[in-house]
Scaffold this motif. Sequence first.
Motif, PDB file in Angstrom:
ATOM      1  N   UNK A  15       0.780  -0.968  -0.031  1.00 26.01           N
ATOM      2  CA  UNK A  15      -0.196  -0.132  -0.320  1.00 26.01           C
ATOM      3  C   UNK A  15       0.173   1.319  -0.262  1.00 26.01           C
ATOM      4  N   UNK A  16       0.719   2.406  -0.980  1.00 29.20           N
ATOM      5  CA  UNK A  16       1.593   3.386  -1.134  1.00 29.20           C
ATOM      6  C   UNK A  16      -0.192   4.760  -0.891  1.00 29.20           C
ATOM      7  N   UNK A  17       0.658   5.725  -0.737  1.00 30.96           N
ATOM      8  CA  UNK A  17       0.350   7.223  -0.639  1.00 30.96           C
ATOM      9  C   UNK A  17       0.910   8.372  -1.467  1.00 30.96           C
ATOM     10  N   UNK A  18       0.595   8.270  -2.424  1.00 35.10           N
ATOM     11  CA  UNK A  18       1.335   9.543  -2.514  1.00 35.10           C
ATOM     12  C   UNK A  18       0.639  11.198  -2.363  1.00 35.10           C
ATOM     13  N   UNK A  19       1.231  12.256  -2.211  1.00 35.95           N
ATOM     14  CA  UNK A  19       0.381  13.513  -2.123  1.00 35.95           C
ATOM     15  C   UNK A  19       0.953  14.587  -2.902  1.00 35.95           C
ATOM     16  N   UNK A  20       0.149  15.771  -3.145  1.00 35.87           N
ATOM     17  CA  UNK A  20       0.170  16.319  -4.290  1.00 35.87           C
ATOM     18  C   UNK A  20      -0.536  17.894  -3.926  1.00 35.87           C
ATOM     19  N   UNK A  21       0.030  18.668  -3.948  1.00 34.81           N
ATOM     20  CA  UNK A  21      -0.444  19.691  -3.927  1.00 34.81           C
ATOM     21  C   UNK A  21      -0.575  20.615  -5.363  1.00 34.81           C
ATOM     22  N   UNK A  22      -1.496  21.506  -5.382  1.00 33.86           N
ATOM     23  CA  UNK A  22      -2.551  21.290  -7.063  1.00 33.86           C
ATOM     24  C   UNK A  22      -2.474  22.953  -7.015  1.00 33.86           C
ATOM     25  N   UNK A  23      -1.846  23.380  -7.921  1.00 32.30           N
ATOM     26  CA  UNK A  23      -1.799  24.814  -8.813  1.00 32.30           C
ATOM     27  C   UNK A  23      -3.598  25.742  -7.923  1.00 32.30           C
ATOM     28  N   UNK A  24      -4.225  24.942  -8.031  1.00 30.17           N
ATOM     29  CA  UNK A  24      -5.939  25.937  -7.639  1.00 30.17           C
ATOM     30  C   UNK A  24      -5.597  25.521  -6.303  1.00 30.17           C
ATOM     31  N   UNK A  25      -3.779  25.281  -5.119  1.00 31.93           N
ATOM     32  CA  UNK A  25      -4.842  24.913  -4.202  1.00 31.93           C
ATOM     33  C   UNK A  25      -5.280  23.905  -2.896  1.00 31.93           C
ATOM     34  N   UNK A  26      -5.729  23.054  -4.387  1.00 40.07           N
ATOM     35  CA  UNK A  26      -6.826  22.150  -3.289  1.00 40.07           C
ATOM     36  C   UNK A  26      -5.079  20.602  -3.113  1.00 40.07           C
ATOM     37  N   UNK A  27      -5.545  19.889  -2.221  1.00 42.90           N
ATOM     38  CA  UNK A  27      -4.789  19.153  -2.447  1.00 42.90           C
ATOM     39  C   UNK A  27      -5.399  17.680  -2.893  1.00 42.90           C
ATOM     40  N   UNK A  28      -4.683  16.294  -3.162  1.00 43.92           N
ATOM     41  CA  UNK A  28      -5.203  15.073  -3.490  1.00 43.92           C
ATOM     42  C   UNK A  28      -3.653  14.327  -3.119  1.00 43.92           C
ATOM     43  N   UNK A  29      -4.499  13.004  -2.998  1.00 40.27           N
ATOM     44  CA  UNK A  29      -3.632  11.681  -2.606  1.00 40.27           C
ATOM     45  C   UNK A  29      -3.917  10.684  -2.790  1.00 40.27           C
ATOM     46  N   UNK A  50      -7.489   7.731  -5.941  1.00 37.35           N
ATOM     47  CA  UNK A  50      -7.864   9.265  -5.821  1.00 37.35           C
ATOM     48  C   UNK A  50      -7.792  10.294  -5.208  1.00 37.35           C
ATOM     49  N   UNK A  51      -8.044  10.614  -4.574  1.00 40.19           N
ATOM     50  CA  UNK A  51      -8.687  11.487  -3.019  1.00 40.19           C
ATOM     51  C   UNK A  51      -8.440  12.877  -3.582  1.00 40.19           C
ATOM     52  N   UNK A  52      -8.969  14.093  -4.280  1.00 39.73           N
ATOM     53  CA  UNK A  52      -9.392  15.285  -3.750  1.00 39.73           C
ATOM     54  C   UNK A  52      -9.918  16.160  -2.428  1.00 39.73           C
ATOM     55  N   UNK A 125      -1.159  18.173   4.282  1.00 41.25           N
ATOM     56  CA  UNK A 125      -1.394  19.392   4.431  1.00 41.25           C
ATOM     57  C   UNK A 125      -1.102  20.144   6.038  1.00 41.25           C
ATOM     58  N   UNK A 126      -0.105  19.333   6.326  1.00 41.67           N
ATOM     59  CA  UNK A 126       0.561  20.042   7.419  1.00 41.67           C
ATOM     60  C   UNK A 126       1.694  20.133   6.945  1.00 41.67           C
ATOM     61  N   UNK A 127       2.378  19.212   6.274  1.00 41.13           N
ATOM     62  CA  UNK A 127       3.478  19.200   5.793  1.00 41.13           C
ATOM     63  C   UNK A 127       3.991  20.472   4.331  1.00 41.13           C
ATOM     64  N   UNK A 128       2.768  20.241   3.808  1.00 45.03           N
ATOM     65  CA  UNK A 128       2.619  21.217   2.497  1.00 45.03           C
ATOM     66  C   UNK A 128       3.338  22.730   2.776  1.00 45.03           C
ATOM     67  N   UNK A 129       3.757  23.830   4.207  1.00 42.88           N
ATOM     68  CA  UNK A 129       4.563  24.915   3.740  1.00 42.88           C
ATOM     69  C   UNK A 129       5.801  24.320   3.377  1.00 42.88           C
TER      70      UNK A 129
END
Length: 174
Positions: A15-29, A50-52, A125-129
């Motif tokens: 099981x693997x998760x990858x998280x992303x911050x999109x240009x529009x400010x939304x997050x994806x996992x 894919x969760x947004x 969300x906590x690591x995005x900064x």
Amino acid sequence: MSNNSSRRPIHTRRIEYASFLREDGLYEIEGRLIDTVEASGNAIHVMSLLLTFDQNLTIHSVRPALEAGPFPSCHDNPDVLLGLVGIQIAPGWQQRVRAKISSSESCTHHMELLFTMGTAAYMAVSLAPELNGTAPLSHMREKGIEPYFLNGCRAWQADGPVVKEFFPELAVQR
């Protein structure tokens, strides 16, 4: 873990998760689960989710994908997860998911991915900064954000040395 040379592998689940911050400010996992039968090397489950969601952890979309499943009915009812749009990832996440979607309506493996995606969402969300060069713990302190992980594990107990060091204002005496 075990150094018993007489054991034989049967099954591997990855099981693997990858998280992303999109240009529009939304997050994806993106979550991915692969079950492999070791004797044959065949993957009996290969699925993704894919969760947004937004900064407040409110879900905007859920998209399942099933590349491999043991039965044709495994591909049925992918839209059932759309019932999660609009709910917030927060304490009680698994119970809220179960209240929206019964186990007989969805794929067990997609549900397993969803349950632990809650933790991955908090991490994102906590690591995005860090994307802007700001240390996450410093960001939380500067913004007055109480860490979601406070009292969530032994290391982050309010009466422990880690909280005393990083968030002295939240530390409590033993």
